[in-house]
Design a protein around this motif. Structure first.
Motif, short mmCIF file in Angstrom:
data_model
loop_
_atom_site.label_atom_id
_atom_site.label_comp_id
_atom_site.label_asym_id
_atom_site.label_seq_id
_atom_site.Cartn_x
_atom_site.Cartn_y
_atom_site.Cartn_z
N ALA A 152 43.22 74.17 31.13
CA ALA A 152 42.99 74.57 32.52
C ALA A 152 41.54 74.98 32.72
CB ALA A 152 43.93 75.71 32.90
N MET A 153 40.99 75.70 31.75
CA MET A 153 39.60 76.14 31.88
C MET A 153 38.64 74.95 31.86
SD MET A 153 37.64 78.68 32.40
CE MET A 153 38.64 80.08 32.00
N ILE A 154 38.88 74.00 30.98
CA ILE A 154 38.03 72.82 30.91
C ILE A 154 38.12 72.02 32.21
CG2 ILE A 154 37.73 70.58 29.75
CD1 ILE A 154 36.68 72.92 28.14
N SER A 155 39.30 72.01 32.82
CA SER A 155 39.52 71.26 34.06
C SER A 155 38.94 71.94 35.29
CB SER A 155 41.02 71.03 34.27
OG SER A 155 41.54 70.25 33.23
N CYS A 156 38.52 73.17 35.17
CA CYS A 156 37.95 73.90 36.31
C CYS A 156 36.66 73.23 36.78
CB CYS A 156 37.63 75.34 35.93
SG CYS A 156 39.07 76.39 35.88
N ASN A 157 36.27 73.56 37.99
CA ASN A 157 35.02 73.06 38.53
C ASN A 157 33.87 73.91 38.00
OD1 ASN A 157 32.73 72.81 40.32
ND2 ASN A 157 34.08 71.51 41.53
N THR A 189 40.45 80.47 41.32
CA THR A 189 41.21 79.74 40.30
C THR A 189 40.62 78.35 40.08
OG1 THR A 189 43.20 80.96 40.87
CG2 THR A 189 43.52 78.94 39.64
N THR A 190 40.06 77.77 41.11
CA THR A 190 39.39 76.47 40.96
C THR A 190 38.16 76.60 40.08
OG1 THR A 190 40.16 75.83 43.15
CG2 THR A 190 38.33 74.58 42.25
N ILE A 191 37.50 77.74 40.17
CA ILE A 191 36.28 78.00 39.41
C ILE A 191 36.61 78.51 38.00
CG2 ILE A 191 34.19 79.44 39.33
CD1 ILE A 191 33.99 77.48 41.56
N TYR A 192 37.63 79.36 37.88
CA TYR A 192 37.96 80.02 36.61
C TYR A 192 39.48 80.18 36.50
CZ TYR A 192 37.85 83.47 32.83
OH TYR A 192 38.03 84.13 31.64
#
Length: 150
Positions: free
Chosen positions: A38-43, A28-31
């Protein structure tokens, strides 16, 4: 923190006996497909090894890509998944709103599909399919109505 200048470019967890919940959390952190924000905020910086081997893996964790390429691939994957459900217009309305300002964003959203498609995976739909879905169902009457002010 994988976004700092001294960022770690990879996280190697293969021998760490992570639980399914741990893999899900890392995934979830990656995708995170819950929204565009949320997607833009991912690593998009760190690569995590063996994430692909877990049941919760969705994509966007390629080792040989730059962070920008990973971000574009993940955004395109999100739009493609929504396209498979025919729900891009509904999601974009919920995430961007219904006002006149949103109508001005339509050309930018369409442009971003083309930009993100450069790094799409081979199994992703062609950008034309996504364009078609949005052109037939998202903000077209409003866009035509306000064509002089956009």
């Amino acid at each position: 923190d994988c976004t700092s200048p001294e960022a770690v470019s990879g996280l190697y967890v293969r021998s760490n006996n992570l639980t399914p919940a741990g893999f899900k959390g890392i995934g979830t952190t990656i995708y995170d497909p819950s929204s565009l924000n949320a997607m833009i905020s991912c690593n998009h910086t760190c690569y995590v090894d063996c994430l692909e081997e877990n049941d919760h893996y969705v994509g966007g964790n390629e080792d040989d890509m730059t962070p920008e390429q990973r971000r574009r691939r993940k955004l395109y994957k999100l739009l493609s998944a929504r396209h498979a459900e025919g729900s891009n217009a509904r999601h974009l309305n919920a995430e961007l709103g219904e006002g006149a300002f949103t109508t001005k964003l339509v050309p930018r959203v369409l442009e971003s599909i083309g930009q993100c498609s450069v790094d799409r995976s081979t199994d992703a739909p062609a950008p034309l399919s996504l364009y078609f879905e949005l052109m037939k169902s998202w903000k077209m009457p409003e866009l035509y109505e306000h064509r002089g002010s956009i």
